[in-house]
Design an enzyme around this catalytic site. Sequence first.
Site, mmCIF file in Angstrom:
data_model
loop_
_atom_site.group_PDB
_atom_site.id
_atom_site.type_symbol
_atom_site.label_atom_id
_atom_site.label_comp_id
_atom_site.label_asym_id
_atom_site.label_seq_id
_atom_site.Cartn_x
_atom_site.Cartn_y
_atom_site.Cartn_z
ATOM 1 N N LYS A 96 41.464 35.987 44.974
ATOM 2 C CA LYS A 96 41.578 36.445 46.353
ATOM 3 C C LYS A 96 42.540 37.647 46.402
ATOM 4 O O LYS A 96 43.354 37.821 45.473
ATOM 5 C CB LYS A 96 42.031 35.289 47.267
ATOM 6 N N ARG A 164 52.271 46.932 43.442
ATOM 7 C CA ARG A 164 50.986 46.683 44.110
ATOM 8 C C ARG A 164 51.147 46.051 45.484
ATOM 9 O O ARG A 164 50.305 46.263 46.362
ATOM 10 C CB ARG A 164 50.092 45.803 43.240
#
Length: 328
Positions: A96, A164
């Site tokens: 996910k 990130r």
Amino acid sequence: MSAQVRWGILGTGKIAKAFATALKDTPDGVLAGVGSRTLEGAQAFAAQCGGAAYGSYDALVQAGDVDLVYVGTPHPMHYENVRMALEAGKGVLCEKAFTVNRRQAEELVALARDKKLFLMEAMWTRFLPAFAEVRRIVASGEIGAVRQVSADFGFKADVGPEHRLFNPELGGGALLDLGIYPLSIAAALQGPVTGVLAQADLGPTGVDEQTALVLRHAGGGMSVLSCSLRARLSSELTVAGERGHVRMNTMFHRARSVTVALADGTARTVDTPFLGNGYVHEIMEAQRCWRAGEIESPGMTHADTLMLMGVMDEARRQIGLRYASDND
């Protein structure tokens, strides 16, 4: 069909290592290989976790001794990586958030269905024993008709803007990385989302550092959810009905017990230990589906993933967050 399900891991980051660790505790599961953008990266991972080392993602998905591919790369890479694996004839378990937006997810689901290959979003919390117990309690009617789910997930991310989590080029932001957890569980308990209200704090890099959602579900219930990269939230999940509530204790994505508290003042706690580091249960489900020739899991269907991606698309529209992939 081999006695063991042979997994290939695409990516060598923290989540990929956690998945490799889980495979060691998974019945009939074995790490066959790992693919990285460099052979050196793959070799370092393989030396620590096992399996053969492949110096490209394409080499991994083309390997003849790989049955299923786990995609553990950053969100913006999922679309390309999953497509590559499906085109190579491999079933896929994709971390996910499944993709960056619903459009990408729709294309991948259509491809998997066309090729009759297994494809599932790796929403491991849906397969934990704690969640199964919550569903059993809700179905029993013990807490009455469910009217509201409340959940949060957050921590203080002590990383720089290039990481990130905060980098828009890598799909950064709290919603896609953390908010998907409570959102997915809320939808699993109360059904599809029919209305979304979102608020967020956007940080210096332009991504959401905190997001709150108020949702309306098809069954008439509501959910109040939040996620944060700036605050250490309780990360518990509570399902409230007309006669009481059930709570997934401590951090709901690692809950080892659930507590039921009723309006009459009584309460009880049920132990719900999980195998390994928790990922084992989703791996077992993926293996079950693959062996049975199923292309999706009833616990995390394609329709579930598409609905959740659509909800996050709408939430991002409301808070003003766009990624490069939205312009393709």
